[in-house]
Scaffold this active site. Structure first.
Site, PDB file in Angstrom:
ATOM      1  N   GLY A   1      44.019  40.256  16.942  1.00  0.00           N
ATOM      2  CA  GLY A   1      42.755  40.728  17.608  1.00  0.00           C
ATOM      3  C   GLY A   1      42.828  42.009  18.542  1.00  0.00           C
ATOM      4  O   GLY A   1      44.056  41.974  18.936  1.00  0.00           O
ATOM      5  N   CYS A   2      42.167  42.692  18.851  1.00  0.00           N
ATOM      6  CA  CYS A   2      41.930  43.858  19.551  1.00  0.00           C
ATOM      7  C   CYS A   2      42.294  43.345  21.234  1.00  0.00           C
ATOM      8  O   CYS A   2      43.311  44.048  21.839  1.00  0.00           O
ATOM      9  CB  CYS A   2      40.708  44.393  19.824  1.00  0.00           C
ATOM     10  SG  CYS A   2      39.265  43.580  20.094  1.00  0.00           S
ATOM     11  N   PHE A   3      41.806  42.622  21.571  1.00  0.00           N
ATOM     12  CA  PHE A   3      42.038  41.781  23.261  1.00  0.00           C
ATOM     13  C   PHE A   3      43.752  41.374  23.276  1.00  0.00           C
ATOM     14  O   PHE A   3      44.460  41.836  24.027  1.00  0.00           O
ATOM     15  CB  PHE A   3      41.173  40.747  23.568  1.00  0.00           C
ATOM     16  CG  PHE A   3      39.739  41.249  24.027  1.00  0.00           C
ATOM     17  CD1 PHE A   3      39.881  42.461  24.942  1.00  0.00           C
ATOM     18  CD2 PHE A   3      38.814  40.741  23.608  1.00  0.00           C
ATOM     19  CE1 PHE A   3      38.490  42.864  25.388  1.00  0.00           C
ATOM     20  CE2 PHE A   3      37.339  41.333  23.813  1.00  0.00           C
ATOM     21  CZ  PHE A   3      37.364  42.324  24.960  1.00  0.00           C
TER      22      PHE A   3
ATOM     23  N   THR B   1      46.124  42.138  21.273  1.00  0.00           N
ATOM     24  CA  THR B   1      47.296  43.609  21.328  1.00  0.00           C
ATOM     25  C   THR B   1      47.277  44.022  22.632  1.00  0.00           C
ATOM     26  O   THR B   1      48.406  44.228  22.875  1.00  0.00           O
ATOM     27  CB  THR B   1      46.507  44.456  20.173  1.00  0.00           C
ATOM     28  OG1 THR B   1      46.313  43.825  19.109  1.00  0.00           O
ATOM     29  CG2 THR B   1      47.353  45.517  20.195  1.00  0.00           C
ATOM     30  N   ALA B   2      46.175  44.460  23.157  1.00  0.00           N
ATOM     31  CA  ALA B   2      46.331  45.102  24.380  1.00  0.00           C
ATOM     32  C   ALA B   2      46.970  44.253  25.670  1.00  0.00           C
ATOM     33  O   ALA B   2      47.666  44.610  26.521  1.00  0.00           O
ATOM     34  CB  ALA B   2      45.176  45.651  24.847  1.00  0.00           C
TER      35      ALA B   2
END
Length: 334
Positions: free
Chosen positions: A145-147, A149-150
């Site tokens: 997921g994007c969250f 990953t960061a």
């Protein structure tokens, strides 16, 4: 290698097309959504005179005839049934949904009953900085997921130095494209313009994903307090991690050493911003401390490093290509 894009209607499907059009090793041979019956230039007018291809109604058997690898930009639950059929037909899969990211018990607790238990344990989590060896030769990759990953790229270098008995807070802000193309009240211009709000605090489905990967990679149990916010911008993601250090350590050196060999992580000397990573696969990270108080700041493009470009990086590694083949590095600045 011939590749298919299933779920071409959404933002991530469009970004996959844009990347793969210019990829030196991958050739798009199949583009599909749930309905078909139109040209990709009609589906995405921005692609007029760029690519001329018919959008098909998704069919796994047809994919297997023309492609060796498929990118699935589908919703959770829908994706697992399609992936299962593709894998049984010998097609490699990069899945952008949540269906293979989590261990079975965690997935079913936060999503729905899983319909492909046979393959869930075969999937490789697609965070290349930590799973590159496993990704090489894999048949099924679960794109993070994007969250997560960061957040994970910011948090993982410091887990061994953090007091996990203390609270770990992650404040995350994302552009509205993270909510998808579907019409929602919170993404209407009149609501979002000149506005910002938190959503699903402490209840977002990406919170258990972050906790689980910390446990699997570092063998550390920790409670993550995760709060996402929606910004009045189209794309971008800014994450701030707040934690407590056990001892006085050189946090800058820890971060530099962690990513010194990473092609797509850039360590910054100042707090990061959204524009410098927009349009790229980079994750920019900054770290600071105040005594034992730790602050880690990361930035990614939520549609690219948080989805589509990371998916292509994973496909590169799966197929034995260089990690950075065809991956965007030039930011949308100004």
């Amino acid at each position: 290698m011939n590749v298919a894009i299933i779920g071409a209607s959404g933002y991530t499907g469009l970004e996959l097309i844009k990347i793969l059009i210019n990829h030196p090793k991958f050739n798009i041979t199949y583009i599909a959504n749930s309905t078909g019956e139109q040209n990709v230039q009609e589906l995405h007018p921005c692609l007029k005179d760029v690519i001329n291809a018919q959008v098909q109604k998704a069919d796994a058997k047809e994919v297997s005839k023309v492609a060796n690898l498929a990118f699935l930009a589908l919703p959770h639950k829908t994706s697992m049934s399609f992936a299962k059929e593709l894998l049984e037909l010998g097609v490699k899969v990069v899945d952008l949904s949540a269906d293979y990211r989590l261990e079975l018990e965690t997935y079913e607790k936060h999503y729905c009953p899983h319909e492909d238990k046979e393959h869930i344990n075969e999937s490789v989590y697609g965070l290349p900085e930590y799973y590159s060896k496993d990704l090489k030769g894999a048949s099924l990759v679960a794109n993070p997921g994007c969250f997560p990953t960061a957040a994970l790229l910011a948090l993982l270098p410091f887990i061994d130095y953090i007091d996990t008995n203390a609270q770990i807070f992650i404040d995350a802000k994302t552009g509205m494209s993270g909510a998808g193309k579907g019409l929602k009240e919170v993404t209407h211009f009149g609501h979002l313009n000149e506005n910002c709000h938190a959503y699903n605090p402490f209840k977002h489905r990406h919170m258990p994903e972050i906790e689980e990967k910390v446990k699997l990679l570092k063998d550390v149990d920790c409670q993550i307090n995760f709060v996402p916010h929606l910004l009045p911008i189209t794309r971008g993601m800014l994450v701030s991690v707040f934690a407590t250090l056990k001892d006085d350590v050189n946090v800058e050196k820890i971060l530099e050493d962690s990513y010194k060999d990473s092609e797509f992580v850039r360590v910054r000397d100042e707090a990061v911003d959204l524009k410098s990573t927009a349009g790229t696969n980079f994750c920019d990270i900054f770290v600071a401390k105040n005594g034992k108080a730790l602050f880690v700041n990361s930035s990614i493009d939520n549609l690219l490093r948080g989805a589509s470009s990371q998916a292509v990086v994973n496909a590169n590694l799966m197929c034995g290509y260089e990690e950075g083949e065809g991956i965007p590095k030039i930011a949308y600045v100004p």
